[in-house]
Design an enzyme around this catalytic site. Structure first.
Site, PDB file in Angstrom:
ATOM      1  CG  HIS A   1      -0.216   0.322   2.496  1.00  0.00           C
ATOM      2  ND1 HIS A   1       0.630  -0.571   3.102  1.00  0.00           N
ATOM      3  CD2 HIS A   1      -0.192   1.447   3.259  1.00  0.00           C
ATOM      4  CE1 HIS A   1       1.134  -0.025   4.197  1.00  0.00           C
ATOM      5  NE2 HIS A   1       0.653   1.206   4.309  1.00  0.00           N
TER       6      HIS A   1
ATOM      7  CG  HIS B   1       0.261   5.800   2.714  1.00  0.00           C
ATOM      8  ND1 HIS B   1      -1.070   5.494   2.869  1.00  0.00           N
ATOM      9  CD2 HIS B   1       0.919   5.149   3.710  1.00  0.00           C
ATOM     10  CE1 HIS B   1      -1.213   4.711   3.920  1.00  0.00           C
ATOM     11  NE2 HIS B   1      -0.021   4.480   4.444  1.00  0.00           N
TER      12      HIS B   1
END
Length: 198
Positions: free
Chosen positions: A106, A121
């Site tokens: 992620h 992110h």
């Protein structure tokens, strides 16, 4: 006695001259040092190139302070911008190297050829998915080119599980730079100019 006065006068004159001269020299050195420092700063500013960061996503551009995560919104993790993605494809915004790829896929860290360190992110709290809905096309240590596919992520899955999709893109080594200029666009396509770093 006249000899003593003569010697005293000569000694006083020499002391006064060298003492005065030392003070002048110290003052001159200080001024020269300050001038050199100023010139060096100017030279650095002139030699520093602007580093352009292209958009790694297609979506809506958001100021970083609107991200629903205090660490990003406050700028603690670095200066930058965020994108609310319209497609689940993240590409490289620069030529550089993957310096970090979390096992949950992620988040990715990239160092550009110029030395800018980026953190991208995908979504908020998406670490909790433990990689579900994410697929990586690179690994840590890989050299990457602008536009190269890095990660695919399932937008529908993330939405269905209630995750915020905002993707912060931040410069984590801002101490090496003086300014980040963000795009004025509210919507952006992959490859369009996103950030300029000076």
């Amino acid at each position: 006695m006249p000899s003593f006065l003569y010697i005293f006068a000569v000694a006083f004159t020499i002391t006064w001259f060298f003492g005065y001269n030392s003070k002048m020299e110290t003052g001159t050195e200080k001024v020269e040092q300050e001038e050199n420092n100023a010139m060096n700063k100017v030279d650095l500013n002139e030699n520093n190139k602007v580093v352009e960061i292209t958009s790694p996503l297609k979506g809506e551009v958001l100021p970083l302070n609107e991200v629903k995560d205090e660490a990003f919104a406050s700028g603690i993790l670095g200066n930058g911008i965020a994108i609310n993605p319209k497609e689940g494809v993240l590409v490289s915004p620069v030529n550089g190297v993957v310096n970090a790829l979390l096992p949950t896929l992620h988040a990715i860290g990239i160092t550009t050829q110029e030395g800018v360190e980026l953190l991208i992110h995908i979504g908020m709290d998406t670490v909790k998915l433990k990689g579900e809905g994410f697929k990586a096309f690179v690994k840590q240590g890989d050299e990457i080119k602008i536009g190269q596919k890095l990660i695919e992520f399932d937008i529908d899955l993330l939405k269905s599980k209630g995750y915020c999709l905002d993707v912060p893109i931040v410069i984590t080594n801002m101490m090496n730079y003086t300014e980040v200029v963000c795009t004025k666009e509210t919507n952006i396509n992959i490859g369009e100019n996103l950030l300029s770093i000076k």
